[in-house]
Design an enzyme around this catalytic site. Sequence first.
Site, PDB file in Angstrom:
ATOM      1  N   PRO A  93       0.851  -1.094   0.075  1.00 40.49           N
ATOM      2  CA  PRO A  93       0.313   0.276   0.227  1.00 40.49           C
ATOM      3  C   PRO A  93       0.745   1.750   0.228  1.00 40.49           C
ATOM      4  CG  PRO A  93      -0.722  -1.213   1.653  1.00 40.49           C
ATOM      5  CD  PRO A  93       0.556  -1.981   1.074  1.00 40.49           C
ATOM      6  N   GLU A 120       1.649  -8.336   8.218  1.00 40.71           N
ATOM      7  CA  GLU A 120       2.358  -7.660   8.453  1.00 40.71           C
ATOM      8  C   GLU A 120       2.795  -7.081   6.947  1.00 40.71           C
ATOM      9  OE1 GLU A 120       0.309  -4.991   9.775  1.00 40.71           O
ATOM     10  OE2 GLU A 120      -0.965  -6.968  10.615  1.00 40.71           O
ATOM     11  N   ARG A 158      -1.829  -8.364 -22.007  1.00 40.51           N
ATOM     12  CA  ARG A 158      -3.675  -8.316 -22.889  1.00 40.51           C
ATOM     13  C   ARG A 158      -3.364  -6.910 -24.059  1.00 40.51           C
ATOM     14  NH1 ARG A 158      -6.421  -4.232 -21.662  1.00 40.51           N
ATOM     15  NH2 ARG A 158      -8.086  -5.103 -22.567  1.00 40.51           N
ATOM     16  N   ASP A 173      -8.833   1.272 -25.615  1.00 40.42           N
ATOM     17  CA  ASP A 173      -9.132   1.262 -23.653  1.00 40.42           C
ATOM     18  C   ASP A 173      -9.292   2.280 -23.100  1.00 40.42           C
ATOM     19  OD1 ASP A 173      -9.358  -1.419 -23.968  1.00 40.42           O
ATOM     20  OD2 ASP A 173      -7.470  -2.133 -23.144  1.00 40.42           O
TER      21      ASP A 173
HETATM   22  N1  SAH Z   1       0.333  -4.212   7.218  1.00 41.37           N
HETATM   23  C1  SAH Z   1       0.934  -3.604   6.025  1.00 41.37           C
HETATM   24  C2  SAH Z   1      -0.552  -4.288   5.134  1.00 41.37           C
HETATM   25  C3  SAH Z   1       0.039  -5.848   5.195  1.00 41.37           C
HETATM   26  S1  SAH Z   1      -1.303  -6.631   4.104  1.00 41.37           S
HETATM   27  C4  SAH Z   1      -0.113  -2.274   5.415  1.00 41.37           C
HETATM   28  O1  SAH Z   1      -0.976  -1.767   6.353  1.00 41.37           O
HETATM   29  O2  SAH Z   1       0.072  -1.739   4.972  1.00 41.37           O
HETATM   30  C5  SAH Z   1      -0.200  -7.840   3.434  1.00 41.37           C
HETATM   31  C6  SAH Z   1       0.335  -7.583   1.765  1.00 41.37           C
HETATM   32  O3  SAH Z   1      -0.732  -7.479   0.708  1.00 41.37           O
HETATM   33  C7  SAH Z   1       1.578  -7.102   1.906  1.00 41.37           C
HETATM   34  O4  SAH Z   1       2.484  -7.057   2.515  1.00 41.37           O
HETATM   35  C8  SAH Z   1       1.491  -6.590   0.221  1.00 41.37           C
HETATM   36  O5  SAH Z   1       2.464  -7.438  -0.194  1.00 41.37           O
HETATM   37  C9  SAH Z   1      -0.161  -6.717   0.446  1.00 41.37           C
HETATM   38  N2  SAH Z   1      -1.349  -5.745  -0.290  1.00 41.37           N
HETATM   39  C10 SAH Z   1      -1.522  -5.638   0.659  1.00 41.37           C
HETATM   40  N3  SAH Z   1      -2.880  -4.194   0.410  1.00 41.37           N
HETATM   41  C11 SAH Z   1      -2.063  -3.311  -0.871  1.00 41.37           C
HETATM   42  C12 SAH Z   1      -2.338  -2.736  -1.324  1.00 41.37           C
HETATM   43  N4  SAH Z   1      -3.486  -1.818  -1.363  1.00 41.37           N
HETATM   44  N5  SAH Z   1      -0.939  -2.882  -3.215  1.00 41.37           N
HETATM   45  C13 SAH Z   1      -0.077  -3.564  -3.321  1.00 41.37           C
HETATM   46  N6  SAH Z   1      -0.035  -4.584  -1.762  1.00 41.37           N
HETATM   47  C14 SAH Z   1      -0.952  -4.499  -0.938  1.00 41.37           C
END
Ligand code: SAH
Length: 254
Positions: A93, A120, A158, A173
Amino acid sequence: MRIDVITLFPELFGPFLTVGVTRRAFESRQVDVQLWQLRDHADGTYRRVDDRPFGGGPGMVMLVEPLERALAAVRASRVESGAPAGPLIYFSPAGAPLTQERVRSFAQSPGAVLLCGRYEGVDQRFLDRHVDEEISLGDFVLSGGELPALTLIDAATRLQPGVLNDHASHEQDSFSDGLLDCPHYSRPEALGDDAVPQVLLSGHHAHIARWRREQQLALTSLRRPELIAAARAAGRLNARDEAFLLGLASESKL
Ligand code: SAH
């Protein structure tokens, strides 16, 4: 292109890679996806890949050492197959939001190594040492990086030559020219009172193209005005587009 994915759930990828227009690209190895089970690179009977966070708090953290062993195995395999090392992309994220522009440049590259987080997330030291780029799917939290990895793989596949039946298809697109897509219609011509817009039945290609462009402009300015501003800044709007947008703006003031 060759894409290596490091994940705790390689089984999530199989079904997705064997359906739809992208299937042939995977089967022919035009897009060669190699899946790596992180647990195969873990130590001991328990094959631990995660542990509690220093400093306390909820959840588990993915350990550096199994990740480094997995990455070394991936890198060796890429060298052996003659594929370039490629960047290591981590989904998070905290990454830069994925855009069609990034997808396009990725699609033209020789590939990458993708790391799917779980729990996490990943020990920061692994990220600092090895990750070249972090990509986010959006401002929400998933339980793992597998869906973001599949998203990038699908969007880039794609765009590979010959994957979509009609060449022009992806050029139409959403986002391909910085605007949202126009509406599409097919048979039947009349559905109760809902008729297909007449212009689409006219056979007049220039009128149809203009109508579609105006639909794109109208929808984009309504739903995503910031994309209009970006298209303008990138010099993607011509004088006719601007005149149409001006008309729209004065209409909405009436
Ligand atoms: N503790 C982290 C969330 C971990 S979720 C935080 O609050 O930012 C577990 C995994 O899911 C992350 O390590 C990532 O690889 C993936 N993930 C979760 N949300 C994502 C998003 N919006 N974009 C990309 N990867 C994501």
